[in-house]
Design a protein around this motif. Structure first.
Motif, PDB file in Angstrom:
ATOM      1  N   SER A  11      90.276  50.048   3.333  1.00 10.77           N
ATOM      2  CA  SER A  11      90.181  48.573   3.542  1.00 10.77           C
ATOM      3  C   SER A  11      88.994  48.117   4.144  1.00 10.77           C
ATOM      4  N   ALA A  12      88.002  49.185   4.794  1.00  9.21           N
ATOM      5  CA  ALA A  12      86.937  48.740   5.361  1.00  9.21           C
ATOM      6  C   ALA A  12      85.662  49.114   4.540  1.00  9.21           C
ATOM      7  N   LEU A  13      84.604  48.202   4.596  1.00  6.19           N
ATOM      8  CA  LEU A  13      83.424  48.230   3.828  1.00  6.19           C
ATOM      9  C   LEU A  13      82.682  49.365   4.587  1.00  6.19           C
ATOM     10  N   CYS A  14      82.385  50.522   3.574  1.00  3.84           N
ATOM     11  CA  CYS A  14      81.627  51.388   4.198  1.00  3.84           C
ATOM     12  C   CYS A  14      80.370  51.772   3.813  1.00  3.84           C
ATOM     13  N   GLN A  15      80.024  51.167   2.688  1.00  4.07           N
ATOM     14  CA  GLN A  15      78.486  51.441   1.871  1.00  4.07           C
ATOM     15  C   GLN A  15      78.237  49.960   0.955  1.00  4.07           C
ATOM     16  N   ILE A  16      77.063  49.742   1.059  1.00  2.00           N
ATOM     17  CA  ILE A  16      76.675  48.823   0.099  1.00  2.00           C
ATOM     18  C   ILE A  16      75.267  49.253  -0.882  1.00  2.00           C
ATOM     19  N   LEU A  17      75.698  49.733  -1.886  1.00  2.00           N
ATOM     20  CA  LEU A  17      74.425  50.362  -2.786  1.00  2.00           C
ATOM     21  C   LEU A  17      74.069  49.476  -3.871  1.00  2.00           C
ATOM     22  N   PRO A  18      72.717  49.034  -3.807  1.00  2.00           N
ATOM     23  CA  PRO A  18      71.907  48.140  -4.706  1.00  2.00           C
ATOM     24  C   PRO A  18      71.623  49.036  -6.011  1.00  2.00           C
ATOM     25  N   VAL A  19      72.367  48.738  -7.216  1.00  2.00           N
ATOM     26  CA  VAL A  19      72.110  49.522  -8.395  1.00  2.00           C
ATOM     27  C   VAL A  19      71.180  48.763  -9.572  1.00  2.00           C
ATOM     28  N   ARG A  20      70.542  49.290 -10.532  1.00  2.00           N
ATOM     29  CA  ARG A  20      69.933  48.779 -11.490  1.00  2.00           C
ATOM     30  C   ARG A  20      70.714  48.995 -12.805  1.00  2.00           C
ATOM     31  N   PRO A  21      71.188  48.037 -13.523  1.00  4.06           N
ATOM     32  CA  PRO A  21      71.722  48.039 -14.608  1.00  4.06           C
ATOM     33  C   PRO A  21      71.145  48.889 -15.731  1.00  4.06           C
ATOM     34  N   ARG A  43      77.650  54.828   9.885  1.00  2.07           N
ATOM     35  CA  ARG A  43      77.373  55.997  10.391  1.00  2.07           C
ATOM     36  C   ARG A  43      78.250  56.467  11.498  1.00  2.07           C
ATOM     37  N   THR A  44      78.800  57.668  11.296  1.00  6.96           N
ATOM     38  CA  THR A  44      79.750  57.943  12.515  1.00  6.96           C
ATOM     39  C   THR A  44      79.368  59.443  12.841  1.00  6.96           C
ATOM     40  N   GLU A  45      79.993  59.751  13.986  1.00  9.13           N
ATOM     41  CA  GLU A  45      79.641  61.502  14.516  1.00  9.13           C
ATOM     42  C   GLU A  45      80.339  62.108  13.520  1.00  9.13           C
ATOM     43  N   ARG A  46      81.627  61.916  13.075  1.00  6.76           N
ATOM     44  CA  ARG A  46      82.391  62.345  12.265  1.00  6.76           C
ATOM     45  C   ARG A  46      82.377  62.070  10.792  1.00  6.76           C
ATOM     46  N   SER A  47      83.010  62.719   9.738  1.00  9.15           N
ATOM     47  CA  SER A  47      82.964  61.920   8.505  1.00  9.15           C
ATOM     48  C   SER A  47      84.270  60.881   8.595  1.00  9.15           C
ATOM     49  N   LEU A  48      83.784  59.849   8.116  1.00  4.56           N
ATOM     50  CA  LEU A  48      84.838  58.848   8.016  1.00  4.56           C
ATOM     51  C   LEU A  48      86.303  59.233   7.728  1.00  4.56           C
ATOM     52  N   ARG A  49      86.279  60.278   6.724  1.00  2.45           N
ATOM     53  CA  ARG A  49      87.489  60.623   6.407  1.00  2.45           C
ATOM     54  C   ARG A  49      88.118  61.307   7.426  1.00  2.45           C
ATOM     55  N   ASP A  50      87.695  61.959   8.229  1.00  3.32           N
ATOM     56  CA  ASP A  50      88.254  62.827   9.253  1.00  3.32           C
ATOM     57  C   ASP A  50      88.652  61.755  10.652  1.00  3.32           C
ATOM     58  N   ILE A  51      88.111  60.526  10.788  1.00  2.07           N
ATOM     59  CA  ILE A  51      88.604  59.871  11.994  1.00  2.07           C
ATOM     60  C   ILE A  51      89.912  59.294  11.522  1.00  2.07           C
ATOM     61  N   PRO A  52      90.995  59.355  12.313  1.00  2.00           N
ATOM     62  CA  PRO A  52      92.139  58.741  12.087  1.00  2.00           C
ATOM     63  C   PRO A  52      91.948  57.246  12.011  1.00  2.00           C
ATOM     64  N   ARG A  53      92.560  56.606  11.005  1.00  2.00           N
ATOM     65  CA  ARG A  53      92.631  55.206  10.902  1.00  2.00           C
ATOM     66  C   ARG A  53      92.850  54.401  12.287  1.00  2.00           C
ATOM     67  N   GLY A  60      86.465  47.821  10.843  1.00  4.28           N
ATOM     68  CA  GLY A  60      85.822  48.958  10.209  1.00  4.28           C
ATOM     69  C   GLY A  60      84.655  49.232  11.237  1.00  4.28           C
ATOM     70  N   PHE A  61      83.891  49.916  10.861  1.00  3.36           N
ATOM     71  CA  PHE A  61      82.423  50.274  11.332  1.00  3.36           C
ATOM     72  C   PHE A  61      81.361  49.764  11.071  1.00  3.36           C
TER      73      PHE A  61
END
Length: 180
Positions: A11-21, A43-53, A60-61
């Protein structure tokens, strides 16, 4: 068709990726994200997956300016599916493989909630699950997914595996010669 993909995790926004159709047909939209494209991501020192919620800050970060790594990707969001397929390429332009992101998303594809469990597919269609331990650890956490939802996520992955093993679209070589 999205021109920006907002990727959420837990539920936390972690990336915004501009894409081209690139195209949008009855199968779904295909977009490109070129290497070196400015993006926003946590950007976190550990992978976001490894940080307990429980250790995440409220909301979010913060997102920071960054650039898309690698050589760019093509992203296909099949209509009616809870996954996307990403085409990765080597520096010389050779097709490197597919990445299947299990996810839910808004109807226009711009808001994506990552479901953690993913599949990596080699060009010869050998495949492997990714992030199984992290997926299992988050199962039952109300901020992620219930055991019933986890079974549905795994079932979606198993449906994709059947396509991979049969060499059916999109794992039939389609778009492996396109470049983001």
């Amino acid at each position: 068709m999205p021109t920006e993909i907002n990727l959420y995790f837990g539920s936390a926004l972690c990336q915004i990726l501009p894409v081209r159709p690139v195209l949008d047909d009855e199968r779904g939209p295909l977009v490109a994200l070129a290497g070196g494209t400015p993006v926003k991501r946590t950007r976190t020192e550990r992978s976001l997956r490894d940080i307990p919620r429980d250790e995440w800050p409220e909301g979010g970060f913060p997102l920071e300016d960054d650039v898309w790594f690698g050589n760019g990707v093509l992203i296909f969001q099949p209509h009616g599916a809870n996954h996307a397929v990403w085409w990765f390429f080597e520096a010389d332009g050779a097709f490197a493989g597919w990445y299947v992101n299990l996810e839910t998303r808004s109807p226009d594809g711009s808001q994506v909630v990552d479901q953690e469990l993913d599949i990596w597919v080699e060009p010869d269609r050998t495949w492997s699950w990714k992030d199984e331990e992290s997926f299992a650890a988050k199962t039952g956490d109300p901020r992620f997914w219930s055991a019933e939802e986890a079974a549905e996520i795994r079932a979606e992955g198993n449906r994709v595996v059947k396509l991979i093993e049969a060499g059916e679209f999109p794992f039939d070589g389609t778009w492996t010669d396109l470049r983001p």
